[in-house]
Design a protein around this motif. Sequence first.
Motif, PDB file in Angstrom:
ATOM      1  N   GLU A   1       0.863  -1.190   0.000  1.00 52.08           N
ATOM      2  CA  GLU A   1       0.000   0.000   0.000  1.00 52.08           C
ATOM      3  C   GLU A   1       0.895   1.233   0.000  1.00 52.08           C
ATOM      4  O   GLU A   1       2.065   1.152   0.366  1.00 52.08           O
ATOM      5  CB  GLU A   1      -0.885   0.029   1.240  1.00 52.08           C
ATOM      6  N   ASP A   2       0.342   2.365  -0.393  1.00 48.04           N
ATOM      7  CA  ASP A   2       1.139   3.592  -0.298  1.00 48.04           C
ATOM      8  C   ASP A   2       0.899   4.297   1.028  1.00 48.04           C
ATOM      9  O   ASP A   2       1.773   4.968   1.562  1.00 48.04           O
ATOM     10  CB  ASP A   2       0.857   4.530  -1.483  1.00 48.04           C
ATOM     11  N   LEU A   3      -0.301   4.113   1.612  1.00 42.48           N
ATOM     12  CA  LEU A   3      -0.700   4.882   2.795  1.00 42.48           C
ATOM     13  C   LEU A   3      -1.661   4.072   3.657  1.00 42.48           C
ATOM     14  O   LEU A   3      -2.559   3.413   3.143  1.00 42.48           O
ATOM     15  CB  LEU A   3      -1.384   6.176   2.336  1.00 42.48           C
ATOM     16  N   ILE A   4      -1.473   4.149   4.978  1.00 43.59           N
ATOM     17  CA  ILE A   4      -2.389   3.494   5.912  1.00 43.59           C
ATOM     18  C   ILE A   4      -3.082   4.555   6.770  1.00 43.59           C
ATOM     19  O   ILE A   4      -2.419   5.345   7.438  1.00 43.59           O
ATOM     20  CB  ILE A   4      -1.650   2.508   6.843  1.00 43.59           C
ATOM     21  N   SER A   5      -4.414   4.568   6.715  1.00 46.50           N
ATOM     22  CA  SER A   5      -5.169   5.439   7.621  1.00 46.50           C
ATOM     23  C   SER A   5      -5.815   4.540   8.678  1.00 46.50           C
ATOM     24  O   SER A   5      -5.180   4.209   9.674  1.00 46.50           O
ATOM     25  CB  SER A   5      -6.203   6.271   6.856  1.00 46.50           C
ATOM     26  N   THR A   6      -7.047   4.081   8.454  1.00 49.26           N
ATOM     27  CA  THR A   6      -7.655   3.139   9.405  1.00 49.26           C
ATOM     28  C   THR A   6      -7.318   1.694   9.056  1.00 49.26           C
ATOM     29  O   THR A   6      -7.485   0.797   9.878  1.00 49.26           O
ATOM     30  CB  THR A   6      -9.183   3.290   9.421  1.00 49.26           C
ATOM     31  N   GLY A   7      -6.867   1.474   7.820  1.00 50.36           N
ATOM     32  CA  GLY A   7      -6.537   0.116   7.379  1.00 50.36           C
ATOM     33  C   GLY A   7      -7.702  -0.640   6.781  1.00 50.36           C
ATOM     34  O   GLY A   7      -7.556  -1.793   6.365  1.00 50.36           O
ATOM     35  N   GLY A   8      -8.860   0.011   6.705  1.00 50.15           N
ATOM     36  CA  GLY A   8     -10.068  -0.669   6.235  1.00 50.15           C
ATOM     37  C   GLY A   8      -9.963  -1.274   4.842  1.00 50.15           C
ATOM     38  O   GLY A   8     -10.226  -2.464   4.648  1.00 50.15           O
ATOM     39  N   SER A   9      -9.576  -0.459   3.854  1.00 47.32           N
ATOM     40  CA  SER A   9      -9.510  -0.951   2.471  1.00 47.32           C
ATOM     41  C   SER A   9      -8.411  -1.996   2.297  1.00 47.32           C
ATOM     42  O   SER A   9      -8.572  -2.977   1.558  1.00 47.32           O
ATOM     43  CB  SER A   9      -9.287   0.213   1.506  1.00 47.32           C
ATOM     44  N   SER A  10      -7.288  -1.812   2.993  1.00 46.83           N
ATOM     45  CA  SER A  10      -6.190  -2.774   2.908  1.00 46.83           C
ATOM     46  C   SER A  10      -6.610  -4.135   3.448  1.00 46.83           C
ATOM     47  O   SER A  10      -6.317  -5.179   2.847  1.00 46.83           O
ATOM     48  CB  SER A  10      -4.978  -2.277   3.705  1.00 46.83           C
ATOM     49  N   LEU A  11      -7.313  -4.121   4.578  1.00 49.03           N
ATOM     50  CA  LEU A  11      -7.716  -5.382   5.197  1.00 49.03           C
ATOM     51  C   LEU A  11      -8.814  -6.089   4.403  1.00 49.03           C
ATOM     52  O   LEU A  11      -8.915  -7.318   4.433  1.00 49.03           O
ATOM     53  CB  LEU A  11      -8.155  -5.132   6.644  1.00 49.03           C
ATOM     54  N   LYS A  12      -9.627  -5.326   3.676  1.00 48.66           N
ATOM     55  CA  LYS A  12     -10.614  -5.943   2.773  1.00 48.66           C
ATOM     56  C   LYS A  12      -9.886  -6.726   1.684  1.00 48.66           C
ATOM     57  O   LYS A  12     -10.275  -7.848   1.333  1.00 48.66           O
ATOM     58  CB  LYS A  12     -11.488  -4.870   2.125  1.00 48.66           C
ATOM     59  N   ALA A  13      -8.831  -6.100   1.143  1.00 45.99           N
ATOM     60  CA  ALA A  13      -8.041  -6.761   0.097  1.00 45.99           C
ATOM     61  C   ALA A  13      -7.341  -8.002   0.649  1.00 45.99           C
ATOM     62  O   ALA A  13      -7.288  -9.050  -0.006  1.00 45.99           O
ATOM     63  CB  ALA A  13      -7.014  -5.780  -0.461  1.00 45.99           C
ATOM     64  N   ILE A  14      -6.818  -7.896   1.859  1.00 44.21           N
ATOM     65  CA  ILE A  14      -6.131  -9.021   2.494  1.00 44.21           C
ATOM     66  C   ILE A  14      -7.088 -10.178   2.744  1.00 44.21           C
ATOM     67  O   ILE A  14      -6.757 -11.353   2.506  1.00 44.21           O
ATOM     68  CB  ILE A  14      -5.453  -8.563   3.802  1.00 44.21           C
ATOM     69  N   LYS A  15      -8.288  -9.857   3.198  1.00 43.46           N
ATOM     70  CA  LYS A  15      -9.300 -10.903   3.425  1.00 43.46           C
ATOM     71  C   LYS A  15      -9.644 -11.612   2.121  1.00 43.46           C
ATOM     72  O   LYS A  15      -9.788 -12.851   2.075  1.00 43.46           O
ATOM     73  CB  LYS A  15     -10.560 -10.299   4.043  1.00 43.46           C
ATOM     74  N   ALA A  16      -9.779 -10.832   1.048  1.00 45.18           N
ATOM     75  CA  ALA A  16     -10.106 -11.415  -0.259  1.00 45.18           C
ATOM     76  C   ALA A  16      -9.001 -12.373  -0.711  1.00 45.18           C
ATOM     77  O   ALA A  16      -9.279 -13.453  -1.254  1.00 45.18           O
ATOM     78  CB  ALA A  16     -10.301 -10.310  -1.283  1.00 45.18           C
ATOM     79  N   LEU A  17      -7.745 -11.990  -0.495  1.00 45.28           N
ATOM     80  CA  LEU A  17      -6.622 -12.860  -0.867  1.00 45.28           C
ATOM     81  C   LEU A  17      -6.637 -14.159  -0.060  1.00 45.28           C
ATOM     82  O   LEU A  17      -6.416 -15.253  -0.601  1.00 45.28           O
ATOM     83  CB  LEU A  17      -5.296 -12.127  -0.642  1.00 45.28           C
ATOM     84  N   ARG A  18      -6.891 -14.038   1.218  1.00 42.91           N
ATOM     85  CA  ARG A  18      -6.955 -15.231   2.065  1.00 42.91           C
ATOM     86  C   ARG A  18      -8.113 -16.132   1.654  1.00 42.91           C
ATOM     87  O   ARG A  18      -7.975 -17.368   1.635  1.00 42.91           O
ATOM     88  CB  ARG A  18      -7.089 -14.811   3.534  1.00 42.91           C
ATOM     89  N   ASP A  19      -9.247 -15.512   1.320  1.00 39.82           N
ATOM     90  CA  ASP A  19     -10.407 -16.293   0.874  1.00 39.82           C
ATOM     91  C   ASP A  19     -10.115 -17.052  -0.416  1.00 39.82           C
ATOM     92  O   ASP A  19     -10.705 -18.098  -0.681  1.00 39.82           O
ATOM     93  CB  ASP A  19     -11.622 -15.378   0.669  1.00 39.82           C
ATOM     94  N   GLU A  20      -9.196 -16.496  -1.228  1.00 39.84           N
ATOM     95  CA  GLU A  20      -8.823 -17.133  -2.497  1.00 39.84           C
ATOM     96  C   GLU A  20      -7.731 -18.188  -2.307  1.00 39.84           C
ATOM     97  O   GLU A  20      -7.287 -18.812  -3.265  1.00 39.84           O
ATOM     98  CB  GLU A  20      -8.342 -16.074  -3.495  1.00 39.84           C
ATOM     99  N   GLY A  21      -7.293 -18.354  -1.068  1.00 39.54           N
ATOM    100  CA  GLY A  21      -6.323 -19.410  -0.786  1.00 39.54           C
ATOM    101  C   GLY A  21      -4.879 -18.973  -0.710  1.00 39.54           C
ATOM    102  O   GLY A  21      -3.967 -19.812  -0.604  1.00 39.54           O
ATOM    103  N   PHE A  22      -4.631 -17.657  -0.737  1.00 39.37           N
ATOM    104  CA  PHE A  22      -3.251 -17.167  -0.633  1.00 39.37           C
ATOM    105  C   PHE A  22      -2.860 -16.991   0.836  1.00 39.37           C
ATOM    106  O   PHE A  22      -3.707 -16.683   1.678  1.00 39.37           O
ATOM    107  CB  PHE A  22      -3.095 -15.837  -1.369  1.00 39.37           C
ATOM    108  N   GLU A  23      -1.578 -17.182   1.111  1.00 37.80           N
ATOM    109  CA  GLU A  23      -1.058 -16.966   2.466  1.00 37.80           C
ATOM    110  C   GLU A  23      -0.460 -15.563   2.532  1.00 37.80           C
ATOM    111  O   GLU A  23       0.587 -15.296   1.941  1.00 37.80           O
ATOM    112  CB  GLU A  23       0.009 -17.999   2.811  1.00 37.80           C
TER     113      GLU A  23
END
Length: 250
Positions: A125-147
Amino acid sequence: MSDKKIASKIAENLLEIQAVKLSPNEPFTWASGWKSPIYCDNRVTLSHSGLRKYIKKKLAEAIKNNFKGVEAIVGVATAGIPQGALVADKLDLPFAYIRPEPKDHGRKNQMEGDLKKGSKVVVIEDLISTGGSSLKAIKALRDEGFEVLGLCAIFTYGFDIAAENFMLENCKMITLSNYDTLIQKALESKYIKENDVANLEQWRKDPANWKGETPKIVAKKPIAKKAVAKKIVAKKAVAKKVVSKKTTKK
């Protein structure tokens, strides 16, 4: 170079190229509706080759030092895409990018790229504020089977809520620079004044309710002066009584 020196150098450069703007007395309004004394646009760094290369190098080093066994880099759309691609190239790793939400048309992809399922990835990411959008992306990756090994970013505002959100999701977060360092560099360079600092710190503590007002300092009168004032009033009262008695006798 130590982490503190890296943070200081990046903060100084962000101020120099005006990727970060501080305006404690005339705040910006974020899309969320929050009033903010700071506007950070790290995309500006891409237009400055020296700083672009430095950020690429330091992000790559941070990944190598903190995330052993990384197999791919994933940038978060949109600002994390160019930074992620640069880092992946530096590390000679596969790259993909991910949106916080799937597309609502076409193939309705959320991730764009060709990564092997189960790969160990680091998110950029370029910037972290609350982390909301980043963690949505991370959850999606985990749901797709990525570590997901963790996330690296250029800058963080240092909100407590962001640290809490990443902790709850068991995701390590590394950033090159931060709000505290930026304020210190801004003060050293006279970008801001000493009396702006309290206001800027207040915003970081409670950004949702911050109104851009400089905290008022109420001066307390020393007890000794109050006591003296009371004695003066008492003496005047006694003097009036004496004058009154003299007038009555006449």
